[in-house]
Design an enzyme around this catalytic site. Structure first.
Site, short mmCIF file in Angstrom:
data_model
loop_
_atom_site.label_atom_id
_atom_site.label_comp_id
_atom_site.label_asym_id
_atom_site.label_seq_id
_atom_site.Cartn_x
_atom_site.Cartn_y
_atom_site.Cartn_z
N ASP A 1 42.66 -20.29 -79.76
CA ASP A 1 41.60 -21.31 -79.76
C ASP A 1 41.67 -22.05 -81.08
O ASP A 1 41.96 -21.47 -82.13
CB ASP A 1 40.21 -20.72 -79.50
CG ASP A 1 39.78 -19.66 -80.48
OD1 ASP A 1 39.06 -20.00 -81.43
OD2 ASP A 1 40.15 -18.49 -80.30
N ASP B 1 29.47 -21.70 -77.38
CA ASP B 1 29.75 -20.80 -78.51
C ASP B 1 28.43 -20.42 -79.15
O ASP B 1 27.78 -21.22 -79.83
CB ASP B 1 30.66 -21.54 -79.50
CG ASP B 1 31.05 -20.68 -80.70
OD1 ASP B 1 30.39 -19.67 -80.97
OD2 ASP B 1 32.01 -21.07 -81.39
N GLU C 1 26.80 -18.20 -81.84
CA GLU C 1 26.90 -17.33 -83.00
C GLU C 1 25.96 -17.77 -84.13
O GLU C 1 26.09 -17.32 -85.26
CB GLU C 1 28.35 -17.25 -83.50
CG GLU C 1 29.04 -18.59 -83.70
CD GLU C 1 30.50 -18.42 -84.11
OE1 GLU C 1 30.75 -17.78 -85.15
OE2 GLU C 1 31.38 -18.92 -83.37
#
Length: 244
Positions: free
Chosen positions: A34, A125, A127
């Site tokens: 990625d 994503d 986080e």
């Protein structure tokens, strides 16, 4: 005669390949990096033909973050990935202090859909909590995922890591219908799976992989087979393709 410097470079390259191979999950044969702008060191491009030629079937590409960031290499990488036959996943880095609906709309506008040939589902994503408590963050996540699914026509993937999900999301089991992309670098045979998910779909197993065509280190990921045939999951042109 091979010079001393060339011998050192060859030895270093061989060691890098061996290191990357030893870090990979033993049973995985569908792998990919990625990437974001960080992999474009000094503005250098990625050689996606070399990435595919070295056995990588897919790559996850950062598209957007929050409401004010678009990866400046996103269009360039998207076009070259398709030309090289690399299946493309794209992800949005969540900033939960800002509107989930607006972030979902920005992401969908930039990727121009995520349901074409060689497209994996969209990725969120997760986080960063944005300072939200678990209940509010769970609600934010539902709203973002609903927005992106409505705009792209595909069920999104959630990226996270175990400690974040267990703490910031209170180990919520409300998202098990979404495929899981889990980050776990401990070197075990399988990653830790939080949140009541029965299995993982993608596993980010190292943040220091080496891939031909990409300058510097990069994250590496494996596909588990949890969503069935990879070719179908990635909208490959021939039904039943394994992605090999």
């Amino acid at each position: 005669m091979v010079s001393r410097n060339r011998l050192v470079l060859v030895s270093f390259a061989a060691a890098s390949v061996l290191t990357a191979m030893s870090a990979a999950p033993a049973a995985a044969d569908i792998n990919g990096p990625d990437v974001s702008s960080w992999q474009h060191i000094d503005g250098r491009g990625i050689n996606w033909f070399a990435v595919r030629g070295s056995g990588n079937n897919f790559a996850m590409l950062k598209a957007t973050e929050g409401l004010n960031y678009v990866n400046p290499y996103f269009v360039q990488d998207s076009l070259l990935m398709r030309a090289a036959g690399v299946a493309r996943g794209t992800y949005h880095f969540a900033r939960p202090a800002e509107s989930p609906e607006l972030q979902g709309a920005l992401y969908a506008a930039i990727v121009l859909g995520q349901n074409g040939m060689l497209d994996l589902p969209p990725v969120l994503d997760m986080e960063d909590s944005g300072g939200l408590p678990p209940g509010a963050l769970i609600d934010w996540t539902h709203r973002y995922l609903n927005t992106v699914q409505a705009l792209t026509g595909r069920l999104p993937i959630i990226y996270t890591y175990p400690n974040f999900w267990k703490s910031a999301m209170a180990d919520s089991n409300e998202f098990t219908r979404y495929p899981l992309w889990i980050a776990d670098y401990r070197g075990n045979d399988n990653p830790e799976v939080p949140g009541g998910w029965p299995n993982w779909t993608f596993w980010q197993y190292t943040d220091s992989g080496n891939v031909p065509g990409i300058a510097g280190g990069t994250d590496m990921n494996a596909y588990s087979g949890a969503q069935g045939d990879f070719g179908r999951f990635a909208n490959m042109p021939f039904s039943g393709s394994s992605g090999s």
